[in-house]
Design a protein around this motif. Structure first.
Motif, short mmCIF file in Angstrom:
data_model
loop_
_atom_site.label_atom_id
_atom_site.label_comp_id
_atom_site.label_asym_id
_atom_site.label_seq_id
_atom_site.Cartn_x
_atom_site.Cartn_y
_atom_site.Cartn_z
N ASP A 39 -0.29 14.78 60.47
CA ASP A 39 -0.24 16.06 59.76
C ASP A 39 -0.99 17.17 60.48
OD1 ASP A 39 1.31 15.08 57.69
OD2 ASP A 39 -0.42 14.53 56.47
N PHE A 40 -2.18 16.87 61.00
CA PHE A 40 -3.02 17.91 61.57
C PHE A 40 -2.79 18.19 63.05
CE2 PHE A 40 -5.79 16.67 57.89
CZ PHE A 40 -5.65 17.86 57.21
N ARG A 41 -2.08 17.30 63.74
CA ARG A 41 -1.88 17.50 65.17
C ARG A 41 -0.42 17.40 65.64
NH1 ARG A 41 -6.22 20.14 66.17
NH2 ARG A 41 -8.04 19.00 66.84
N LEU A 42 0.38 16.57 65.01
CA LEU A 42 1.70 16.29 65.56
C LEU A 42 2.85 17.01 64.87
CD1 LEU A 42 1.41 12.46 66.32
CD2 LEU A 42 1.08 14.40 67.88
N ARG A 43 2.68 17.39 63.64
CA ARG A 43 3.80 18.07 62.98
C ARG A 43 4.00 19.46 63.57
NH1 ARG A 43 2.40 18.51 56.59
NH2 ARG A 43 3.37 20.54 56.73
N PRO A 44 5.20 19.96 63.57
CA PRO A 44 5.48 21.26 64.20
C PRO A 44 4.66 22.41 63.62
CG PRO A 44 7.52 20.12 63.70
CD PRO A 44 6.41 19.30 63.09
N ARG A 51 -16.30 13.12 67.12
CA ARG A 51 -17.45 13.73 66.45
C ARG A 51 -18.05 14.88 67.23
NH1 ARG A 51 -21.31 9.06 66.04
NH2 ARG A 51 -22.73 10.79 65.94
N PHE A 52 -18.04 14.83 68.54
CA PHE A 52 -18.80 15.80 69.32
C PHE A 52 -17.98 16.94 69.89
CE2 PHE A 52 -21.25 11.83 69.57
CZ PHE A 52 -22.38 12.27 68.88
N THR A 53 -16.68 16.81 69.84
CA THR A 53 -15.82 17.89 70.34
C THR A 53 -14.72 18.13 69.33
OG1 THR A 53 -14.39 16.36 71.54
CG2 THR A 53 -16.22 17.33 72.77
N ARG A 54 -14.29 19.34 69.27
CA ARG A 54 -13.16 19.68 68.40
C ARG A 54 -12.11 20.32 69.27
NH1 ARG A 54 -14.91 20.48 62.31
NH2 ARG A 54 -16.40 18.81 62.34
N GLU A 96 -9.42 19.08 53.54
CA GLU A 96 -8.90 17.81 54.02
C GLU A 96 -9.11 17.66 55.53
OE1 GLU A 96 -7.29 19.92 52.06
OE2 GLU A 96 -6.62 18.82 50.29
N TYR A 97 -8.98 18.79 56.22
CA TYR A 97 -9.19 18.79 57.67
C TYR A 97 -10.65 18.47 58.00
CZ TYR A 97 -8.84 20.35 62.54
OH TYR A 97 -8.86 20.42 63.91
N LYS A 98 -11.57 19.04 57.25
CA LYS A 98 -12.99 18.73 57.45
C LYS A 98 -13.26 17.26 57.19
CE LYS A 98 -14.66 23.33 56.19
NZ LYS A 98 -15.40 24.09 55.16
N GLU A 99 -12.58 16.70 56.20
CA GLU A 99 -12.78 15.30 55.83
C GLU A 99 -12.41 14.33 56.95
OE1 GLU A 99 -13.85 11.92 53.92
OE2 GLU A 99 -14.36 13.99 53.38
N VAL A 100 -11.36 14.63 57.71
CA VAL A 100 -10.97 13.71 58.78
C VAL A 100 -12.06 13.62 59.85
CG1 VAL A 100 -8.50 13.95 58.40
CG2 VAL A 100 -9.60 15.39 60.10
N TRP A 101 -12.75 14.70 60.08
CA TRP A 101 -13.86 14.68 61.05
C TRP A 101 -15.01 13.85 60.51
CZ3 TRP A 101 -12.66 16.41 65.74
CH2 TRP A 101 -11.59 17.30 65.85
N ARG A 102 -15.30 13.97 59.21
CA ARG A 102 -16.36 13.17 58.60
C ARG A 102 -15.98 11.68 58.59
NH1 ARG A 102 -17.09 17.93 55.17
NH2 ARG A 102 -15.37 17.25 53.85
N ARG A 103 -14.69 11.40 58.39
CA ARG A 103 -14.25 10.01 58.34
C ARG A 103 -14.47 9.31 59.68
NH1 ARG A 103 -8.82 10.24 57.00
NH2 ARG A 103 -9.44 11.00 54.97
N ASN A 113 -0.76 23.79 62.89
CA ASN A 113 -1.76 24.85 62.79
C ASN A 113 -1.76 25.49 61.40
OD1 ASN A 113 -2.71 24.52 65.40
ND2 ASN A 113 -1.27 25.99 66.26
N ASP A 114 -0.60 25.72 60.87
CA ASP A 114 -0.50 26.26 59.51
C ASP A 114 -1.04 25.26 58.49
OD1 ASP A 114 0.68 28.56 60.52
OD2 ASP A 114 2.73 27.81 60.19
N TYR A 115 -0.75 23.99 58.71
CA TYR A 115 -1.20 22.95 57.78
C TYR A 115 -2.73 22.86 57.78
CZ TYR A 115 -1.22 18.59 55.19
OH TYR A 115 -1.43 17.61 54.24
N VAL A 116 -3.35 22.99 58.94
CA VAL A 116 -4.82 22.98 59.02
C VAL A 116 -5.38 24.14 58.21
CG1 VAL A 116 -6.78 23.38 60.58
CG2 VAL A 116 -4.98 21.77 61.23
N THR A 117 -4.80 25.30 58.34
CA THR A 117 -5.26 26.47 57.60
C THR A 117 -5.08 26.25 56.10
OG1 THR A 117 -4.67 27.90 59.45
CG2 THR A 117 -4.94 28.96 57.31
N GLU A 118 -3.99 25.66 55.72
CA GLU A 118 -3.67 25.42 54.31
C GLU A 118 -4.57 24.35 53.70
OE1 GLU A 118 0.09 23.36 52.13
OE2 GLU A 118 0.55 24.91 53.62
N CYS A 119 -4.97 23.37 54.47
CA CYS A 119 -5.72 22.20 53.97
C CYS A 119 -7.09 22.10 54.64
CB CYS A 119 -4.92 20.93 54.20
SG CYS A 119 -3.31 20.94 53.43
N LYS A 120 -7.87 23.14 54.57
CA LYS A 120 -9.15 23.18 55.29
C LYS A 120 -10.10 22.06 54.88
CE LYS A 120 -9.20 28.02 56.53
NZ LYS A 120 -9.91 29.26 56.53
#
Length: 121
Positions: free
Chosen positions: A72-77, A11-14, A89-96, A80-87
């Motif tokens: 998906d957001f950290r381990l797949r090759p 929650r406190f660091t990204r 969903e990426y925000k949702e994981v932090w809220r979760r 970084n592109d996936y994070v950009t593509e799924c902004k």
């Protein structure tokens, strides 16, 4: 489990590093703790009220979603592109992460209420 799952998307660091080995270690630890949690919950299910059991199951399911999203957001090759593509969903994981921690607080409160009803003989 909650502690390790919370470290995947804290929650406190990204953490924006692209360090596969660090991320893989976090994932492996969180996965290990989740499997132990799952096994412990199943073994103790008959002794837990249905209400509390369902709260634990919900916690487990959210944790497993975090594990899947971490891949998906950290381990797949192309993470970084996936994070950009799924902004969104990426925000949702932090809220979760916050939801998971809040769910644990709810479970603890329910257990405290239950324990307060017990009479020591």
């Amino acid at each position: 489990m909650v502690k390790e799952i919370s470290q995947l998307f804290p929650r406190f660091t990204r953490d924006a590093r692209n360090d596969y080995e660090t991320y893989k270690g976090r994932y492996d630890t969180a996965l290990e703790k989740t499997v132990v949690f799952q096994d412990t919950l199943v073994a103790n299910a008959p002794f837990i009220s249905e209400e509390v059991y369902l709260l634990f199951r919900n916690l487990e399911e959210k944790s497993k979603r975090q594990l899947g999203d971490f891949i998906d957001f950290r381990l797949r090759p192309d993470a970084n592109d996936y994070v950009t593509e799924c902004k969104e969903e990426y925000k949702e994981v932090w809220r979760r992460t916050q939801e998971i921690q809040s769910d644990l607080d709810t479970i603890i409160q329910k257990l405290r209420e239950y324990l307060a009803t017990l009479e020591v003989l």
